[in-house]
Every structure is written in C-alpha cells, then in structure tokens.
Write a protein that holds these residues in place. Sequence first.
Motif, mmCIF file in Angstrom:
data_model
loop_
_atom_site.group_PDB
_atom_site.id
_atom_site.type_symbol
_atom_site.label_atom_id
_atom_site.label_comp_id
_atom_site.label_asym_id
_atom_site.label_seq_id
_atom_site.Cartn_x
_atom_site.Cartn_y
_atom_site.Cartn_z
ATOM 1 N N SER A 280 0.825 -1.218 0.000
ATOM 2 C CA SER A 280 0.000 0.000 0.000
ATOM 3 C C SER A 280 0.851 1.256 0.000
ATOM 4 O O SER A 280 0.329 2.366 0.147
ATOM 5 C CB SER A 280 -0.905 0.006 1.238
ATOM 6 N N THR A 281 2.163 1.106 -0.173
ATOM 7 C CA THR A 281 3.086 2.238 -0.114
ATOM 8 C C THR A 281 3.276 2.871 -1.488
ATOM 9 O O THR A 281 3.568 2.177 -2.462
ATOM 10 C CB THR A 281 4.453 1.788 0.444
ATOM 11 N N GLN A 282 3.113 4.171 -1.550
ATOM 12 C CA GLN A 282 3.287 4.897 -2.798
ATOM 13 C C GLN A 282 4.774 5.079 -3.093
ATOM 14 O O GLN A 282 5.579 5.305 -2.198
ATOM 15 C CB GLN A 282 2.602 6.257 -2.722
ATOM 16 N N TRP A 283 5.128 4.961 -4.368
ATOM 17 C CA TRP A 283 6.518 5.115 -4.787
ATOM 18 C C TRP A 283 6.904 6.584 -4.758
ATOM 19 O O TRP A 283 6.165 7.436 -5.254
ATOM 20 C CB TRP A 283 6.696 4.562 -6.192
ATOM 21 N N GLU A 284 8.059 6.870 -4.178
ATOM 22 C CA GLU A 284 8.593 8.230 -4.176
ATOM 23 C C GLU A 284 9.911 8.240 -4.928
ATOM 24 O O GLU A 284 10.776 7.394 -4.685
ATOM 25 C CB GLU A 284 8.819 8.722 -2.743
ATOM 26 N N VAL A 285 10.076 9.194 -5.819
ATOM 27 C CA VAL A 285 11.324 9.323 -6.562
ATOM 28 C C VAL A 285 12.372 9.952 -5.650
ATOM 29 O O VAL A 285 12.188 11.072 -5.161
ATOM 30 C CB VAL A 285 11.131 10.186 -7.823
ATOM 31 N N LYS A 286 13.459 9.212 -5.400
ATOM 32 C CA LYS A 286 14.508 9.696 -4.499
ATOM 33 C C LYS A 286 15.820 9.978 -5.217
ATOM 34 O O LYS A 286 16.618 10.787 -4.758
ATOM 35 C CB LYS A 286 14.738 8.669 -3.385
ATOM 36 N N ASP A 287 16.053 9.295 -6.322
ATOM 37 C CA ASP A 287 17.294 9.488 -7.067
ATOM 38 C C ASP A 287 17.080 10.597 -8.099
ATOM 39 O O ASP A 287 16.145 10.535 -8.906
ATOM 40 C CB ASP A 287 17.681 8.179 -7.770
ATOM 41 N N ASP A 294 3.999 8.506 -12.414
ATOM 42 C CA ASP A 294 2.596 8.841 -12.205
ATOM 43 C C ASP A 294 2.268 8.844 -10.719
ATOM 44 O O ASP A 294 2.883 8.122 -9.922
ATOM 45 C CB ASP A 294 1.700 7.819 -12.907
ATOM 46 N N ALA A 295 1.277 9.632 -10.349
ATOM 47 C CA ALA A 295 0.903 9.750 -8.940
ATOM 48 C C ALA A 295 0.397 8.437 -8.357
ATOM 49 O O ALA A 295 0.458 8.225 -7.150
ATOM 50 C CB ALA A 295 -0.156 10.839 -8.783
ATOM 51 N N ASN A 296 -0.094 7.549 -9.218
ATOM 52 C CA ASN A 296 -0.663 6.281 -8.725
ATOM 53 C C ASN A 296 0.354 5.134 -8.779
ATOM 54 O O ASN A 296 -0.028 3.972 -8.842
ATOM 55 C CB ASN A 296 -1.906 5.903 -9.520
ATOM 56 N N THR A 297 1.639 5.463 -8.737
ATOM 57 C CA THR A 297 2.678 4.435 -8.792
ATOM 58 C C THR A 297 2.961 3.916 -7.382
ATOM 59 O O THR A 297 3.183 4.687 -6.455
ATOM 60 C CB THR A 297 3.966 4.988 -9.417
ATOM 61 N N MET A 298 2.961 2.587 -7.239
ATOM 62 C CA MET A 298 3.095 1.946 -5.939
ATOM 63 C C MET A 298 4.384 1.120 -5.858
ATOM 64 O O MET A 298 5.023 0.839 -6.866
ATOM 65 C CB MET A 298 1.888 1.044 -5.669
ATOM 66 N N VAL A 299 4.713 0.703 -4.642
ATOM 67 C CA VAL A 299 5.856 -0.182 -4.409
ATOM 68 C C VAL A 299 5.383 -1.627 -4.416
ATOM 69 O O VAL A 299 4.388 -1.972 -3.762
ATOM 70 C CB VAL A 299 6.518 0.116 -3.044
ATOM 71 N N LYS A 300 6.083 -2.475 -5.156
ATOM 72 C CA LYS A 300 5.856 -3.921 -5.051
ATOM 73 C C LYS A 300 7.145 -4.546 -4.523
ATOM 74 O O LYS A 300 8.240 -4.003 -4.705
ATOM 75 C CB LYS A 300 5.438 -4.531 -6.387
ATOM 76 N N LYS A 301 7.012 -5.679 -3.861
ATOM 77 C CA LYS A 301 8.141 -6.281 -3.149
ATOM 78 C C LYS A 301 8.282 -7.765 -3.479
ATOM 79 O O LYS A 301 7.325 -8.437 -3.859
ATOM 80 C CB LYS A 301 7.942 -6.129 -1.628
ATOM 81 N N GLY A 302 9.508 -8.275 -3.297
ATOM 82 C CA GLY A 302 9.745 -9.707 -3.286
ATOM 83 C C GLY A 302 10.296 -10.347 -4.535
ATOM 84 O O GLY A 302 10.756 -11.471 -4.493
ATOM 85 N N GLY A 303 10.236 -9.661 -5.672
ATOM 86 C CA GLY A 303 10.698 -10.298 -6.901
ATOM 87 C C GLY A 303 9.756 -11.389 -7.366
ATOM 88 O O GLY A 303 8.704 -11.637 -6.765
ATOM 89 N N SER A 304 10.129 -12.080 -8.438
ATOM 90 C CA SER A 304 9.234 -13.092 -8.997
ATOM 91 C C SER A 304 10.021 -14.209 -9.668
ATOM 92 O O SER A 304 11.253 -14.189 -9.714
ATOM 93 C CB SER A 304 8.285 -12.457 -10.024
ATOM 94 N N PHE A 305 9.276 -15.160 -10.230
ATOM 95 C CA PHE A 305 9.897 -16.276 -10.941
ATOM 96 C C PHE A 305 10.668 -15.815 -12.171
ATOM 97 O O PHE A 305 11.431 -16.591 -12.761
ATOM 98 C CB PHE A 305 8.845 -17.315 -11.338
ATOM 99 N N ASP A 326 -3.180 0.658 -11.601
ATOM 100 C CA ASP A 326 -4.175 0.002 -12.445
ATOM 101 C C ASP A 326 -3.562 -1.056 -13.362
ATOM 102 O O ASP A 326 -4.237 -1.603 -14.225
ATOM 103 C CB ASP A 326 -4.950 1.025 -13.275
ATOM 104 N N SER A 327 -2.276 -1.354 -13.162
ATOM 105 C CA SER A 327 -1.613 -2.381 -13.970
ATOM 106 C C SER A 327 -1.808 -3.764 -13.355
ATOM 107 O O SER A 327 -2.116 -3.906 -12.174
ATOM 108 C CB SER A 327 -0.121 -2.088 -14.096
ATOM 109 N N ALA A 328 -1.595 -4.775 -14.170
ATOM 110 C CA ALA A 328 -1.603 -6.166 -13.722
ATOM 111 C C ALA A 328 -0.650 -6.928 -14.630
ATOM 112 O O ALA A 328 -0.359 -6.502 -15.746
ATOM 113 C CB ALA A 328 -3.009 -6.763 -13.794
ATOM 114 N N ALA A 329 -0.155 -8.056 -14.146
ATOM 115 C CA ALA A 329 0.790 -8.842 -14.932
ATOM 116 C C ALA A 329 0.788 -10.281 -14.434
ATOM 117 O O ALA A 329 0.292 -10.578 -13.341
ATOM 118 C CB ALA A 329 2.196 -8.248 -14.853
ATOM 119 N N SER A 330 1.376 -11.164 -15.235
ATOM 120 C CA SER A 330 1.376 -12.591 -14.919
ATOM 121 C C SER A 330 2.396 -12.964 -13.855
ATOM 122 O O SER A 330 2.514 -14.142 -13.512
ATOM 123 C CB SER A 330 1.633 -13.404 -16.192
#
Length: 345
Positions: A280-287, A294-305, A326-330
Amino acid sequence: AAGAREAADVAVGAKVVGAGETEEQAGVIFLEGGRFLMGLVPADEADPTISPMDAEGPAREVEVAAFGLGAFEVSNRRFARFVESTGFVTESETFGWSFGVEAFISAEVNASITSQVANAPWWLPVNGADWRHPNGPDTSIDDIMDHPVTQVSLRDAESFCSWSRPDGRLPMEVEWEFAARGGKHQRRFPWGQSRLTGKRRDTHRMNVWQSELDAELQEDGPVRNLYGYGERSLDLVKEFYGARNTGLDGHPGTAPVDAYGPQNGFGFYNMVGNVWEWTSTQWEVKDPRAPPVDANTMVKKGGSFLCNPATCNRFRSSARMMFTADSAASNVGFRCAYSGRRADR
C-alpha cells in the motif's frame, strides 16, 4: 479507465466487506512489531546488478507497530472463492487485456499480437489475459489453483483483503520487509545471506529464473546486469528470456504458495521469488537521475519467478520496484495484512 472502474464498482457493489475467510483460511501470522534496520544490506552495497534508482538504501532504523500478515500469497483458489462470493470483476477482465511474458504465450495468440512494451519487449499486451487466464485466453488456472493469483491490480488486491478478514488490507512496505526479514539483522534473504543453502549449497529456497544462458554469463566471473550494455541491452534481455528456463528450482513458472517451506523463523512462505507482491506504499522518486512517475505508482516487493541476477536482482528482502496501481501482470500477486494483535480480535 474511469468507465472501467465504474463498471467494476457496480459488479462488486457493497459486498466486499467483512470476514469472507476464517483466520485459519487466511493463514494469518500476528507479529508484535518492533524496530529494525530497513533497506539495502552491507553485502549488497557494491553489487553492480542492483540499481541505485530502486532507492533501497540507505539502511535506516524504523519502527513497526503490531500487525498480522498472511503466511502465504493469495492463491487462485482463495481468489476464486472471493469472486464466487461477491461477483467481483477484476480490472483486467473489464479492460479485456493484460500483460504477459512472451515465453509463456502460445504461438497462436502471439501471432495476433502486434505491439510490445517498448522498454521490455519480452512483455506483450495480451487480449483475454486475466486472473483466470494468466497467459492468454487459451490458458487456464484449473491445474494451478494452489499457485498465487496473478493479473490483479492494486484495487483488485485491496478488494480481496477487505473481504478476507476484518481490517484486512495490503501491507505497507515497512511491514512487508519487517516480516520478510524474520528477525534477522541485515541479511539478503529471509533465511540468510546465500541464495542456495544446505551442506552442498544446492538447496533452492525460492522460485526464480534459471536460464540455460546462466553458465555462459558466468564464464568471465561475476554476472553483469544485461541492462548495462547500452543499445544492445534490450536485445540481450529478450534473448535471455527467449532461452529455455531450466527450472532447476522445480518450477519454470509460478509455484504453489506453500512451495519450499517457510523462508524464515516467522513462518512466511515465498516472501521472495514466485510473484511480486503489492504493497500500500506509494513510490517516491529519491534518485535525481530517475524520471518522474505517475501519482498512482506503488511499491511492489519480493521479486518473482522471472528474476535473475543478470536481469532483475530483486529477489531480496530489501528489493523494491515500481508498478502503477491500475496495472496487472502474470508475475504480480499479493498477500494480505491485518491490523492489530491476535489478542485484540
């Protein structure tokens, strides 16, 4: 997109509330919280395959209040019960398409696709891809009901969590990382420092990508990030994902949510690897070198296969990546958090 959201709201109605699952079905592990060092660990500070624009560092001490978190990623089976109970319609279903990886898309469906993601051409927009058909309309979840649900947006995940249990929600990034670390101090992975464990260092603890090109990439020493080859980078990464996945960890795609056993002493499964997880954490540009988001950009964690040191060295406890709401992926799923302590409930 606004019309699609309204249509989905009508389909859901006011039913996505309450206790759709028992505490046991939700697999809730309650944690007392506390202080810990969050962020990039010393062992990774000089790793050239880790992007500074991911803003993992610096390490900083943070405090987390008591909370609960699902031991497992939400499975297709659990999500199906949610949909059956509420009539919920995901955003991918409403939009009529979602993103899939070319290696998992059939030749017939691929032949009808005329575009690709510009900065990641191995990702394709697939008509008919949704949570029931994660890799296109000719695929199914019938044989993978115990694998994590994918092709879900932030809103889809939030809706499930609010239905699952009272106070159900997505975890904040700090909560997710606290749970992933399992009480260990500045370790790369939930279990420790080494990707492989056991006496012979041959025991796989997570589901990531093993390409038949791995050995070739390691011939000259440490693996280099394939994104570091300038104009050749995208072609090299596409070739990498076009090569055979050897599946040495037992799973060429997603794995069951209880695969590999608990990854840490807290009892959590697949915190790293398998599928990315919404927070539920919003992404903040730090670098300062990073482009605006976009304002609706979120943080995802853990990596994937799909993660591998040569392409995506983000299957670590501190790793993070951006994803628009509003994105989704496999390769993106989630697990739910729950407020408070067990005794409070």
